[in-house]
Scaffold this motif. Sequence first.
Motif, PDB file in Angstrom:
ATOM      1  N   LYS A  12      40.690  33.750 -12.978  1.00 16.48           N
ATOM      2  CA  LYS A  12      40.602  33.574 -14.431  1.00 16.48           C
ATOM      3  C   LYS A  12      39.161  33.681 -14.903  1.00 16.48           C
ATOM      4  N   ILE A  13      38.239  33.099 -14.135  1.00 18.86           N
ATOM      5  CA  ILE A  13      36.818  33.192 -14.471  1.00 18.86           C
ATOM      6  C   ILE A  13      36.374  34.651 -14.432  1.00 18.86           C
ATOM      7  N   GLN A  14      36.785  35.370 -13.403  1.00 24.22           N
ATOM      8  CA  GLN A  14      36.414  36.784 -13.276  1.00 24.22           C
ATOM      9  C   GLN A  14      36.893  37.567 -14.494  1.00 24.22           C
ATOM     10  N   ARG A  15      38.121  37.340 -14.915  1.00 15.78           N
ATOM     11  CA  ARG A  15      38.659  38.065 -16.081  1.00 15.78           C
ATOM     12  C   ARG A  15      37.919  37.675 -17.361  1.00 15.78           C
ATOM     13  N   LYS A  16      37.668  36.380 -17.543  1.00 13.78           N
ATOM     14  CA  LYS A  16      36.992  35.933 -18.760  1.00 13.78           C
ATOM     15  C   LYS A  16      35.586  36.514 -18.861  1.00 13.78           C
ATOM     16  N   LEU A  17      34.885  36.593 -17.744  1.00 14.52           N
ATOM     17  CA  LEU A  17      33.529  37.123 -17.730  1.00 14.52           C
ATOM     18  C   LEU A  17      33.506  38.651 -17.749  1.00 14.52           C
ATOM     19  N   ARG A  18      34.694  39.237 -17.620  1.00 12.51           N
ATOM     20  CA  ARG A  18      34.793  40.704 -17.518  1.00 12.51           C
ATOM     21  C   ARG A  18      33.887  41.197 -16.397  1.00 12.51           C
ATOM     22  N   ALA A  19      33.885  40.434 -15.315  1.00  7.21           N
ATOM     23  CA  ALA A  19      33.015  40.719 -14.177  1.00  7.21           C
ATOM     24  C   ALA A  19      33.616  41.804 -13.294  1.00  7.21           C
ATOM     25  N   GLN A  20      32.752  42.544 -12.652  1.00  9.58           N
ATOM     26  CA  GLN A  20      33.171  43.598 -11.737  1.00  9.58           C
ATOM     27  C   GLN A  20      33.599  42.985 -10.417  1.00  9.58           C
ATOM     28  N   VAL A  21      34.636  43.572  -9.819  1.00 10.05           N
ATOM     29  CA  VAL A  21      35.091  43.142  -8.503  1.00 10.05           C
ATOM     30  C   VAL A  21      34.811  44.271  -7.530  1.00 10.05           C
ATOM     31  N   ILE A  22      34.050  43.959  -6.501  1.00 12.80           N
ATOM     32  CA  ILE A  22      33.720  44.934  -5.471  1.00 12.80           C
ATOM     33  C   ILE A  22      34.493  44.565  -4.218  1.00 12.80           C
ATOM     34  N   GLN A  32      30.877  40.236  -9.610  1.00 16.32           N
ATOM     35  CA  GLN A  32      29.527  40.297 -10.161  1.00 16.32           C
ATOM     36  C   GLN A  32      29.582  40.272 -11.686  1.00 16.32           C
ATOM     37  N   PHE A  33      28.808  39.344 -12.279  1.00 18.30           N
ATOM     38  CA  PHE A  33      28.704  39.223 -13.726  1.00 18.30           C
ATOM     39  C   PHE A  33      27.381  39.813 -14.175  1.00 18.30           C
TER      40      PHE A  33
END
Length: 101
Positions: A12-22, A32-33
């Motif tokens: 959920k944090i990853q989605r909210k931050l629109r962070a990249q997933v490697i 990565q944010f």
Amino acid sequence: MSPPITKEHAEKIQRKLRAQVITNRSAHDLVQFFYQDVLIAQFGLRRGSNRSLGHGHIPDDLHISYRQALDLARCPLSLDQYTKILKEKGFIQETESDEDL
């Protein structure tokens, strides 16, 4: 006692931050944010199917408190509020375009 930060919270944090997933060959994905094309924070996201596995490292990795990390996952803390916290702590440098907003 506080509830653990789980894989579900981390996602959920990853989605909210629109962070990249490697994704790589290890047991973890790397989240990565970036803010204005600058890497600000990153954390490991376990790939295992056990959704209750702890991700207690996330608060330190995101430069926030445990409570703020849970709030980020559960919605009381918005992306804008998170970036404001990071600016106050000096992890994000103010730019002229930020000040105009």
